[in-house]
Structure formats: C-alpha cells, structure tokens
Scaffold this motif. Structure first.
Motif, mmCIF file in Angstrom:
data_model
loop_
_atom_site.group_PDB
_atom_site.id
_atom_site.type_symbol
_atom_site.label_atom_id
_atom_site.label_comp_id
_atom_site.label_asym_id
_atom_site.label_seq_id
_atom_site.Cartn_x
_atom_site.Cartn_y
_atom_site.Cartn_z
ATOM 1 N N GLU A 38 -2.816 -9.896 3.676
ATOM 2 C CA GLU A 38 -4.265 -9.288 3.365
ATOM 3 C C GLU A 38 -3.599 -7.958 4.333
ATOM 4 O OE1 GLU A 38 -6.934 -9.203 2.493
ATOM 5 O OE2 GLU A 38 -8.468 -7.553 3.820
ATOM 6 N N PHE A 39 -2.643 -7.619 4.900
ATOM 7 C CA PHE A 39 -2.723 -6.459 5.687
ATOM 8 C C PHE A 39 -2.161 -5.424 4.095
ATOM 9 C CE2 PHE A 39 0.457 -4.259 8.830
ATOM 10 C CZ PHE A 39 -0.746 -2.770 8.879
ATOM 11 N N GLU A 40 -1.595 -6.285 3.493
ATOM 12 C CA GLU A 40 -0.722 -5.536 2.470
ATOM 13 C C GLU A 40 -1.280 -5.679 0.949
ATOM 14 O OE1 GLU A 40 2.682 -7.902 1.022
ATOM 15 O OE2 GLU A 40 3.906 -7.466 1.981
ATOM 16 N N LYS A 41 -2.656 -6.085 0.722
ATOM 17 C CA LYS A 41 -3.623 -6.359 -0.216
ATOM 18 C C LYS A 41 -4.575 -4.531 0.138
ATOM 19 C CE LYS A 41 -8.299 -7.614 -1.427
ATOM 20 N NZ LYS A 41 -8.098 -9.188 -0.946
ATOM 21 N N GLN A 42 -4.878 -4.370 1.958
ATOM 22 C CA GLN A 42 -5.187 -3.253 2.059
ATOM 23 C C GLN A 42 -4.443 -2.085 1.837
ATOM 24 O OE1 GLN A 42 -7.838 -3.622 5.619
ATOM 25 N NE2 GLN A 42 -8.676 -5.616 5.090
ATOM 26 N N LEU A 43 -3.126 -1.925 2.767
ATOM 27 C CA LEU A 43 -2.826 -0.425 2.220
ATOM 28 C C LEU A 43 -2.329 -0.041 1.041
ATOM 29 C CD1 LEU A 43 -0.091 -1.671 4.817
ATOM 30 C CD2 LEU A 43 -1.438 0.082 5.492
ATOM 31 N N SER A 44 -2.229 -1.661 -0.009
ATOM 32 C CA SER A 44 -1.394 -1.141 -1.401
ATOM 33 C C SER A 44 -3.474 0.286 -2.357
ATOM 34 C CB SER A 44 -1.508 -2.098 -2.237
ATOM 35 O OG SER A 44 -1.675 -2.232 -3.784
ATOM 36 N N ALA A 45 -4.584 -0.997 -1.608
ATOM 37 C CA ALA A 45 -5.349 0.150 -1.806
ATOM 38 C C ALA A 45 -5.656 1.179 -1.504
ATOM 39 C CB ALA A 45 -7.154 -1.019 -1.308
ATOM 40 N N TYR A 46 -5.482 1.519 0.035
ATOM 41 C CA TYR A 46 -5.574 2.780 -0.201
ATOM 42 C C TYR A 46 -4.309 4.163 -0.406
ATOM 43 C CZ TYR A 46 -4.387 6.164 4.140
ATOM 44 O OH TYR A 46 -4.230 7.718 4.538
ATOM 45 N N PHE A 47 -3.128 3.698 -0.852
ATOM 46 C CA PHE A 47 -2.506 3.874 -1.386
ATOM 47 C C PHE A 47 -2.482 3.786 -3.017
ATOM 48 C CE2 PHE A 47 0.355 2.893 2.483
ATOM 49 C CZ PHE A 47 0.651 4.115 2.868
ATOM 50 N N GLY A 48 -3.836 3.963 -3.543
ATOM 51 C CA GLY A 48 -3.961 4.038 -4.665
ATOM 52 C C GLY A 48 -3.764 2.985 -5.465
ATOM 53 N N GLY A 49 -3.636 1.706 -5.165
ATOM 54 C CA GLY A 49 -3.276 1.026 -5.885
ATOM 55 C C GLY A 49 -1.517 0.342 -5.930
ATOM 56 N N ARG A 50 -1.100 1.237 -5.445
ATOM 57 C CA ARG A 50 0.503 1.442 -5.716
ATOM 58 C C ARG A 50 1.292 -0.102 -4.749
ATOM 59 N NH1 ARG A 50 3.919 6.244 -3.629
ATOM 60 N NH2 ARG A 50 5.671 5.272 -4.992
ATOM 61 N N PRO A 51 2.510 -0.388 -5.376
ATOM 62 C CA PRO A 51 3.131 -1.958 -4.282
ATOM 63 C C PRO A 51 3.028 -1.190 -3.382
ATOM 64 C CG PRO A 51 4.101 -1.278 -6.527
ATOM 65 C CD PRO A 51 2.756 -0.275 -6.509
ATOM 66 N N VAL A 52 2.688 -2.303 -2.694
ATOM 67 C CA VAL A 52 3.181 -1.832 -0.505
ATOM 68 C C VAL A 52 3.645 -3.619 -0.456
ATOM 69 C CG1 VAL A 52 1.874 -1.556 1.419
ATOM 70 C CG2 VAL A 52 1.726 -0.419 -0.412
ATOM 71 N N ARG A 53 5.111 -3.074 0.450
ATOM 72 C CA ARG A 53 5.316 -4.241 1.445
ATOM 73 C C ARG A 53 5.883 -4.291 2.874
ATOM 74 N NH1 ARG A 53 3.426 -6.250 -2.156
ATOM 75 N NH2 ARG A 53 4.473 -7.850 -4.587
ATOM 76 N N THR A 54 5.172 -5.392 3.585
ATOM 77 C CA THR A 54 5.247 -4.947 4.781
ATOM 78 C C THR A 54 6.597 -5.210 5.339
ATOM 79 O OG1 THR A 54 4.228 -7.017 5.370
ATOM 80 C CG2 THR A 54 2.979 -4.637 5.650
ATOM 81 N N PHE A 55 7.157 -4.702 6.696
ATOM 82 C CA PHE A 55 8.536 -5.548 7.203
ATOM 83 C C PHE A 55 8.307 -4.753 8.924
ATOM 84 C CE2 PHE A 55 8.977 -4.070 3.122
ATOM 85 C CZ PHE A 55 10.022 -3.781 2.463
ATOM 86 N N ASN A 56 9.942 -5.909 9.175
ATOM 87 C CA ASN A 56 9.757 -5.474 10.616
ATOM 88 C C ASN A 56 9.894 -4.052 11.037
ATOM 89 O OD1 ASN A 56 11.925 -5.467 10.609
ATOM 90 N ND2 ASN A 56 12.397 -8.195 10.777
ATOM 91 N N SER A 57 9.946 -3.372 10.750
ATOM 92 C CA SER A 57 10.689 -1.705 11.174
ATOM 93 C C SER A 57 10.413 -0.617 9.709
ATOM 94 C CB SER A 57 11.734 -1.523 11.973
ATOM 95 O OG SER A 57 12.423 -1.844 10.678
ATOM 96 N N GLY A 58 10.037 0.828 10.304
ATOM 97 C CA GLY A 58 9.921 1.254 9.759
ATOM 98 C C GLY A 58 11.989 1.792 9.251
ATOM 99 N N THR A 59 12.507 1.843 9.534
ATOM 100 C CA THR A 59 13.539 1.825 9.372
ATOM 101 C C THR A 59 14.103 0.435 8.400
ATOM 102 O OG1 THR A 59 13.821 2.029 11.725
ATOM 103 C CG2 THR A 59 16.411 1.708 10.650
ATOM 104 N N CYS A 60 13.921 -0.656 8.488
ATOM 105 C CA CYS A 60 14.886 -0.967 7.165
ATOM 106 C C CYS A 60 14.085 -0.700 6.394
ATOM 107 C CB CYS A 60 14.620 -2.457 8.155
ATOM 108 S SG CYS A 60 13.041 -3.248 7.867
ATOM 109 N N THR A 61 12.423 -0.383 6.351
ATOM 110 C CA THR A 61 11.757 0.140 5.007
ATOM 111 C C THR A 61 12.771 1.214 4.405
ATOM 112 O OG1 THR A 61 11.500 0.916 6.960
ATOM 113 C CG2 THR A 61 9.569 -0.312 5.888
ATOM 114 N N MET A 62 13.746 2.219 4.979
ATOM 115 C CA MET A 62 14.067 3.126 4.355
ATOM 116 C C MET A 62 15.789 2.451 4.109
ATOM 117 S SD MET A 62 13.627 6.641 6.394
ATOM 118 C CE MET A 62 14.173 6.086 8.354
ATOM 119 N N GLU A 63 16.398 1.783 4.476
ATOM 120 C CA GLU A 63 17.525 0.899 4.651
ATOM 121 C C GLU A 63 17.418 0.164 2.476
ATOM 122 O OE1 GLU A 63 19.275 -0.795 7.753
ATOM 123 O OE2 GLU A 63 20.690 -2.262 5.661
ATOM 124 N N ILE A 64 16.105 -0.163 2.786
ATOM 125 C CA ILE A 64 15.669 -0.792 1.955
ATOM 126 C C ILE A 64 16.116 0.199 0.452
ATOM 127 C CG2 ILE A 64 14.043 -2.636 0.778
ATOM 128 C CD1 ILE A 64 14.528 -4.387 3.493
#
Ligand SMILES: *Cc1c(COP(=O)(O)O)cnc(C)c1O
Length: 373
Positions: A38-64
C-alpha cells in the motif's frame, strides 16, 4: 517564557499512526506485506505513476541503483563533499571511484559547472544531493546527464515534498532515492524508497532487495544475482503511511517556519552578524533543514555550546566527506574543495520540525542574536 529543550529535529507521530502500528503488530504479519504494498502504491501515485520500491534505508536504495545501472570497478561517479557520508560510501561499496565536485556557496549544493568540468571518459553517473531539500537546477542537471550519457542517482534523502517547476522531486528524472530515517520530513523510523524507470529495473531492484531471489509456482526458487537483505517491514510501512498522509501539511508548516526565521532575523541579520542565511526560496524547497553558515569569528563548537546554554539544540549537516580518514587514505586532502571545507566547518542546522512553533523560532532567533552579538 517556555524554556524547555528544543532539539534541532524531532519526529511527530500521530495517534492514528500509533494505532495502525499496533494493528499491524496484532495482525500476525509484521514483515513486508500488505502495508508495504500500500505504501509503495501511494508513493508511486505521488511520483506521477513511476514505479517505486521501499527499502530499509535511504542508503541501500542508492547502492542498489548503482548496481542496477551496472556501475562498478573502473567507473567514476561524481558527487558532492557536503552530504551524509552514505552518498559517497555507496560509490565505494560497489567498487567505483568517487569524484567530488565543490559546492555553490549560496545553495550549498553541488556546483553544476564543476560537475561538468569533472567529467572524464570514465564517468558513468552523478549523485546530486538536495541539501536541506533544496533542488538543483534540474533542467541543467538532466541536460548535462543527456549530453554526456550519464546516469543520475538523485540523493533526494531530504527532498520529499520538494518540487521543481511545480512537479514533485521524484516524479521525473532517472533514479530518485528518498530516506525515511527518523529526522527526515516523513519517517518510517528507518527506511527509504527508490523511484525507478522501467519494469526491468523493478525486477532487479526486488532481487537486490532480497538475496537475489526469484520465485515461481509453488516451490520454484532461484538466485541469479547477489542481493542483500534490504526489505522494509509492515511496521515501518504503517508508520510511513500515517506520515505520508500529512506530507502537504508538513511541507507547508516548514515553509512557514522558514519564512518566520527570515522575518524575525530581519533583513540586516547578515550584515549585523556576518552569518550567511540560506536562499529565501519558498516554492520548491521543503525546508528539511534551516541552516546558516557562521561567521569565522566563532567556531561551530562554541556556537553549539552557547546555544545549548539557552537550551537549544543545534546540528551540523555536514562535515566534508573528503576529509574523513577513509577518504584521505584514497588521496583526498585539505584544500581540494575550499568552499565545501569552509561551509563544512561553519554550517549549523537550527531547530526545524513539524511540532516546532513560531514562538520556538523566535526563542531560537533571540538566542542566536545574543550568541552572535
Ligand atoms: C539521511 C540521508 C541519507 C541516508 O539515509 P538513511 O535512510 O539514513 O540510510 C543519505 N543522504 C542524505 C543527504 C541524507 O540526508
């Protein structure tokens, strides 16, 4: 006068969110599940429908994101020295080479002229940081990326709610990484999300998020890339959903507080004290931080100590990354990025958070004027 301690940052979690976390704990499903989806769905809607995935930090997101882009040994990635060290640690983590470009003294963000000057045949990506939530000139950033065929991994850790020409940061561009660490404008206690471009990138992001696993049928399981353990829990996502529902309020409250800082300090504050205010920009910036650069007549440690005597907490974001031991061992040294070194020595973050009041801002300004004389 209320003299209770003012930290520089503080999360606000409402009762509905606490109830939702309790429900999640009672539900029998506490790791990644329906709340994450649900969180990913709401975030994606906010970001104009772009795909979004959640993670356990805002560090691993950049590494990935770097791994998805295939960036590794032999590749150079350009970034700013004024950030949390996560921004350049991830470059080292994937085996690539961090290349720093100095900052603009006014915005305190990476200077795009210097980014362009730092590009070599080995450059593969840029990791810009939006310090205090203040975006770069996004048109220019993406023009440079297009001209030199570079990937962009936006470290938008501080920039949820910020915009560029009316569009939310994250709703356009290449990879965009956000953090939901406790101090950020919205939090999941710890966590982050990554905005992606294509279905292929989403498949890879999901693999890197969880041990490289793909499943099929009832019991089909395979691993074909080396992933890690980076998934967000439903407990964290429940906090995130509660926080996210207040995003617009949070952003407008912070903008109003920032405007109040300017008003109370007055137009002659810089002339009177020698301190430097941030740009007075209230349309795009989410005011994650309210930062001033101190005059050279006082050290940051002295300022922090004297503000503490007024029961006011002061933070600093950030010490220049290139002068940390790990980076000195790579050959970086004093004098290489003089603006970052000066700002990194004298910058302070004043109280700024959702439950902060205008009276708290006035108290902070009065203390600051007393300290800076
Ligand atoms: C908070 C932050 C990070 C790291 O985020 P985590 O969620 O703590 O891993 C990275 N870069 C910047 C600019 C940040 O403010």
């Amino acid at each position: 006068m209320n003299n209770s301690f003012l930290p520089f940052s503080k999360p606000t979690i409402d009762e509905a969110t606490i109830a939702s976390v309790a429900d999640t704990l009672r539900s029998g499903w506490i790791t990644s599940g329906p709340k994450v989806i649900e969180f990913e769905k709401q975030l994606s809607a906010y970001f104009g429908g772009r795909p979004v995935r959640t993670f356990n930090s805002g560090t691993c997101t950049m590494e990935i994101a770097l791994r998805i882009a295939g960036i590794g040994a032999g590749d150079e990635v350009i970034t700013t020295p004024i950030s949390w060290m996560a921004t350049s640690n991830v470059i080292l983590e994937v085996g690539a080479t961090p290349v720093f470009a100095d900052i603009d003294p006014v915005t305190r963000n990476i200077d795009l002229d210097l980014v362009e000057a730092a590009i070599t045949p080995k450059t593969r990506a840029i990791i810009p940081v939006y310090l205090a939530g203040r975006p770069l000139d996004m048109d220019r950033l993406y023009a440079i990326a297009a001209k030199y065929k570079l990937r962009v991994i936006e470290d938008a850790a501080q920039a949820i709610g910020s915009t560029w020409r009316g569009r939310p940061i994250g709703s356009f561009g290449d990879f965009v990484s956000f953090s939901f660490q406790a101090n950020k404008n919205i939090t999941t206690s710890e966590g982050g999300c990554l905005v992606l471009n294509t279905p292929e990138e989403v498949v890879l992001a999901e693999k890197y998020r969880l041990q490289g696993v793909t499943r099929s049928g009832w019991d089909g399981i395979d691993v074909d890339v080396l992933g890690g353990k980076y998934n967000m829990t439903d407990i964290a996502a429940a906090i995130g959903l509660g926080q996210f529902s207040h995003l617009d309020d949070i952003t407008s409250h912070r903008r109003a507080l920032a405007q109040h800082y300017f008003k109370v300090l007055g137009p002659d504050f810089e002339a009177r004290t020698g301190a430097q205010l941030p740009p007075a920009e209230f349309e795009n910036t989410n005011w994650h931080l309210f930062q001033i650069v101190l005059p050279d007549t006082i050290t940051r440690a002295q300022f922090m100590e004297r503000m503490k005597a007024f029961n006011i907490g002061v933070g600093f974001h950030y010490a220049p990354i290139h002068l940390f031991t790990l980076y000195r061992e790579l050959g970086f040294k004093e004098g290489m990025f003089p603006i970052a070194e000066h700002v990194g020595r004298q910058i302070v973050s004043l109280p700024m958070y959702y439950s902060l009041t205008k009276a708290d801002v006035e108290r902070t300004c009065a203390a600051m004027l007393a300290v800076l004389g």
